[in-house]
Every structure is written in structure tokens, then in C-alpha cells.
Enzyme design. Structure first.
Site, PDB file in Angstrom:
ATOM      1  N   CYS A 109     -15.921  22.321  59.248  1.00  0.00           N
ATOM      2  CA  CYS A 109     -15.912  23.762  58.945  1.00  0.00           C
ATOM      3  C   CYS A 109     -17.238  24.408  59.309  1.00  0.00           C
ATOM      4  O   CYS A 109     -17.302  25.602  59.541  1.00  0.00           O
ATOM      5  CB  CYS A 109     -15.586  23.976  57.477  1.00  0.00           C
ATOM      6  SG  CYS A 109     -16.646  23.018  56.403  1.00  0.00           S
TER       7      CYS A 109
ATOM      8  N   GLU B  76     -13.025  27.115  49.710  1.00  0.00           N
ATOM      9  CA  GLU B  76     -13.918  26.785  50.836  1.00  0.00           C
ATOM     10  C   GLU B  76     -13.025  26.726  52.065  1.00  0.00           C
ATOM     11  O   GLU B  76     -12.206  25.813  52.190  1.00  0.00           O
ATOM     12  CB  GLU B  76     -14.562  25.409  50.631  1.00  0.00           C
ATOM     13  CG  GLU B  76     -15.439  25.282  49.415  1.00  0.00           C
ATOM     14  CD  GLU B  76     -16.826  25.832  49.624  1.00  0.00           C
ATOM     15  OE1 GLU B  76     -17.100  26.418  50.685  1.00  0.00           O
ATOM     16  OE2 GLU B  76     -17.639  25.686  48.696  1.00  0.00           O
TER      17      GLU B  76
END
Ligand code: NAD
Length: 479
Positions: free
Chosen positions: A283, A249
């Protein structure tokens, strides 16, 4: 000053070397705790214990229902200690208390989800050409190395620990050096809830040591990494050595697309938190606002007014909406990008200054950049700070093209009243997690992960089972 020890095989121990390092409070720049620093020998011990525990089956062969019950108990304990955990997260990561409480609640929800899911992880029966029965089993992969970043320390730890444990694995967690405390406490809670000895270790260690000793260890079966794209690429290379399973990720540069027919005030109210929340260190931060040209000026005025009203301040102050950045270096990174933006021809509509009333912490006033071309570095690279670029577009096709004109593909949003357009744009954007008339893209029950350089693999929801299990096919002959 209090020292937080390692969790090694479920026990609290100092590092073999006796080494510790200080944690600084981002809001004050002052040390507030010492943490034991794991080295190679601690990692070696933890991996051997985790492997031995996996082999004995005290966890991997425990009934799925019993495993689930322990996760449910841990969820209850997390909720009981919400205030303690939230205060740690606020002090250690600089999060406003209101956000810190939400995040602890989210971690509890993740444990609950996997507590309930543990005995619903199933195989298949498959019709085959030979006479008999073909079935598949979902088996745990073994020892999982779980590496987490500093921006959502407890939440991201729970995203990895809960499904890995529900599937029957043993785990070694390597939290970010800056924010290990809440993950150490989560391991204590899991032990208190009944996790057998040897199943979990939490080892705060410098990244390079973790890379060489943990990621490349032949007894590690799976690495789950959340962090920057650069380190993710390095970890992927390290995993190649032993054909270790890996999921990544990574970073993002999300587009937040606002059409002229959208409810502008609603989109503005949401968009300020979608990019400035967690001080931009997210993010999924919607750091590129793409706004249809006919409402561009009006939108910028509303955005500037709402941004000016944000309450930047001390994390423990209940009124604070935006806290400090995590470190002096992280703030400098944003300041460097702001300087670069101006060299590239962008205009700072507002913000970007260090507030004089907060002289010691790593604070930065949220900044809005206009006159930005999508090819500029500020529009292409992940800043990971409170900076948004606002870029105009004319047509739906142009909005999709701009949204996709970056190396990342984690998340994005579209704001419009036109259902057909919402669907076309959501389908057109190459990212893993999209939202329509909302900026929420993280749900415990739904898959989460990236396209392109934002990584691969889906955490959360039942999709995460694929990350933490092997599939075995067994054929039973009828003859
Ligand atoms: P980072 O890549 O510097 O570090 C992440 C983790 O990896 C830390 O625990 C670090 O100690 C460890 N690490 C560093 N070098 C290593 C090595 N050689 N071997 C093994 N481990 C190593 O990232 P960060 O600065 O902590 O976090 C910010 C980044 O994380 C941003 O790019 C952000 O977009 C990304 N992020 C992504 C998601 C997502 O779900 N996609 C979520 C949160 C953060």
C-alpha cells in the site's frame, strides 16, 4: 496434505461444515496446504465466546502488566520460531526469504512494543469548574473484528492483534483467504504464551460471509480493516447499521519526489525496492516517481540499470530479491494496466514481460513506464504490481501539485539536500506518512495511516490506543 484448522476461542477446531479450501504456492501455482473454511455458524460461535470472555473479565480486567507480560512472551516465541514462520510466509505469500525473515522480526517487535506499552495506557486528570476531581479512563471497546489483507499477512495481523489485546479487548481475526497460515500460527503462539481461553479466534472465511456475519454482528464493538478502498467503503457502510466503530487502512498511490540536488544513486537504490519490493504489492509502494526535469534522463538510466540487476526468482532461494505476485489474477491485473498504459500513450522503458525461466509461478519482470501524464489511469489507480511510472516536473510547486493530484494519501517521499525544501514539500503533500531522503515509512513506534481515500485512523505507536479504547470521564465531587 496438511490441514490448518480454525482457531476458535483459542482452540484448534475444524469448521462446523467440515469445509476446507486449498492454498496455492504463488511460486509454483501448486497446492501446498488445506485450510478449514469458517462459515456463519463458526463466526456466530466465535463472537459469542469472545463476548462472554470479555464480560467475565479474564482478560479485560487482568492487570495491564500481566497482559503485557503475555505479549512479551509471545514476542520471544515468535523470534524462536522465526525460520518456521518465515518459510510459511515465503511459501504462502511468495515473499523472498530475506523479506519474510524481516517481516517476522517486525511482528515480534510489534508484540514487544505493546507488551511494554500495556501498562502505560493512561487517562488524565482535568481541571473543571466544579470543586472535585475529573478523571478519564481508557477502557477496552469490547470484541474487535480485525480484517487483514494478503500482502503482509503476519505483520498486519500483529499491528491489529497486539494493540487490541494490550488495551484489554477480545479479538476475532479474519485473515485474507489467500494467506491465513501465519496468523493461525501467531494465535497458537499467543495461547502458548498464556493468553486465556476465549480471547482470540482466527477464522479464514470468504470476504462476503465475513462482511455479513462478522462486521454486522451486534456484539462486535469495533472493526479494524486493512484492504482495498472499494471493500473499505463497503465495510464502512455495514458498520453504520450498528454504529460500530471502524478504522480503515486502504490503498495508496505514493509519490516519490526526486529533486535535481538529491544523491541520485542513493535515491535510485532505495526507490527500486520502494516500488518493486513485495513485487509491488504494498500500500506504501512508491509507484509514482516524480523527477525534476534537469536530471530526468540521467535518473531513468540509473533506474533502468538498477532494475535490470534485480534478482527475480524463487522465494526460497536466498539470492532472490523479487518473488512472484500473489495469484494469476493479480499478475493479470498488472499486465492489463501495462496494456492500458500503452493505449494511453505511455512508453515501456523496460520490463513487463513474464519471465520464460519461471513458467509455473506468477512472476512478472518489474516494469518502468515513461511518457506518462499524471492524469492517465496508470498514474491515478493503484496497480498493486511491479510497475512504476516516472513523471518529470519543473518546480517545487508543480511537484507538490502532482503528488496531491490523486485520490489517495497514504505515504510519500522526497529526495533533496535542501532542508527548507524538504520541509516545505513534506508539509505540502497530503499523506499520512512521509519520509525525507528515505523510503521507509513504517515504524513500530510511529503512527501509520492515511489521508483521503487511503482511510482514517492511525495504527502503530501509542496513537493506536485511540482505536481500541473508549474514553470515560468520571467526576468526583469534593462535597
Ligand atoms: P481486499 O479489500 O480484497 O481484502 C481485504 C480483506 O477484506 C480480506 O481479508 C478479504 O477477505 C476481506 N473482505 C473482502 N470483502 C469483504 C466484505 N464484504 N466484508 C468483510 N471482509 C471482506 O484487499 P486485498 O486484495 O486483500 O489487499 C490489497 C489491498 O489492501 C490494496 O488495495 C492495498 O493497498 C491495501 N492495503 C492497505 C494497507 C494500509 O495499511 N493502508 C496495507 C496493506 C494493504
Amino acid at each position: 496434505m496438511e490441514t490448518a484448522y480454525l482457531v476458535l476461542g483459542g482452540e484448534r477446531v475444524p469448521a462446523v461444515t467440515g469445509k476446507t479450501f486449498p492454498l496455492l504456492e504463488p511460486a509454483t501455482g501448486q497446492p501446498f496446504m488445506e485450510v478449514a473454511e469458517a462459515g456463519r455458524e463458526d463466526i456466530e460461535r466465535a463472537v459469542r465466546i469472545a463476548h462472554q470472555t470479555f464480560e467475565t473479565g479474564s482478560w479485560s480486567r487482568l492487570s495491564a502488566t500481566a497482559r503485557g507480560r503475555i505479549l512479551l512472551k509471545a514476542a520471544t516465541l515468535v523470534r524462536e520460531r522465526l525460520e518456521q514462520l518465515a518459510t510459511i510466509e515465503a511459501r504462502n505469500a511468495g515473499k523472498p526469504m530475506r523479506d519474510a525473515r524481516d517481516e517476522v522480526g517486525l511482528a515480534a517487535a510489534v508484540l514487544e512494543y505493546w507488551g511494554g506499552a500495556a501498562n502505560k495506557i493512561m487517562g488524565e486528570t482535568i481541571p473543571v469548574q466544579d470543586t472535585g476531581l475529573e478523571v478519564t479512563l481508557r477502557e477496552p471497546v469490547g470484541v474487535c473484528a480485525l480484517i487483514t489483507p494478503w500482502n503482509f499477512p503476519l505483520v498486519i495481523a500483529s499491528w491489529k492483534i497486539a494493540p487490541a489485546l494490550a488495551c484489554g479487548n477480545t479479538v476475532i481475526v479474519k485473515p485474507a483467504q489467500l494467506t491465513p497460515v501465519s496468523t493461525l500460527l501467531l494465535a497458537d503462539i499467543l495461547m502458548e504464551a498464556g493468553l486465556p481461553p476465549g480471547v482470540i479466534s482466527v477464522l479464514p472465511a470468504p470476504g462476503a460471509i465475513a462482511g455479513n456475519s462478522l462486521v454486522t454482528h451486534p456484539l462486535i464493538s469495533k472493526v479494524s480493516f486493512t484492504g482495498s478502498t472499494e471493500v473499505g467503503a463497503h465495510i464502512m457502510r455495514l458498520c453504520a447499521e450498528n454504529i460500530t466503530r471502524v478504522s480503515l487502512e486502504l490503498g495508496g498511490k505514493a509519490a516519490n519526489i526526486v529533486f535535481a540536488d538529491a544523491d541520485l544513486q542513493r535515491s535510485v537504490n532505495s526507490s527500486v525496492f520502494a516500488v518493486f519490493g513485495n513485487c509491488g504489492q504494498d500500500c506504501c509502494a512508491r509507484s509514482r516517481l516524480l523527477v525534476q526535469r534537469s536530471v530526468y534522463e540521467e535518473f531513468n538510466q540509473l533506474l533502468a540499470a538498477r532494475t535490470a540487476a534485480l534478482r527475480v526468482g524463487q522465494p526460497l532461494d536466498e539470492q532472490t530479491e523479487i518473488g512472484p505476485l500473489i495469484s494469476a489474477a493479480q499478475r493479470q491485473r498488472s499486465l492489463d494496466y501495462l496494456a492500458l498504459a500503452q493505449q494511453e500513450g505511455a512508453h515501456v522503458l523496460m520490463g513487463g514481460n513474464v519471465p520464460s525461466e519461471q513458467p509455473n509461478g506468477y512472476f512478472l519482470q518489474p516494469a518502468i513506464l515513461t511518457q506518462v501524464d499524471n492524469r492517465m489511469r496508470v498514474a491515478q489507480e493503484e496497480i498493486f504490481g511491479p510497475v512504476v511510472t516516472v513523471i518529470p516536473f519543473d518546480t517545487e510547486e508543480e511537484a507538490i501539485r502532482l503528488a496531491n493530484d490523486v485520490a489517495f494519501g497514504l505515504s510519500g517521499s522526497v529526495w533533496t539536500q535542501n532542508l527548507g525544501r524538504a520541509l516545505r514539500v513534506a508539509k505540502g503533500v497530503r499523506a499520512g506518512v512521509l519520509s525525507v531522503n528515505s523510503n521507509h515509512s513504517v515504524h513500530t513506534e510511529a503512527p501509520f495511516g492515511g489521508y483521503k481515500k487511503s482511510g482514517f485512523g492511525r495504527e502503530m505507536g501509542m496513537h493506536a490506543v485511540q482505536l481500541y479504547t473508549e474514553v470515560k470521564s468520571i467526576f468526583f465531587s469534593q462535597e
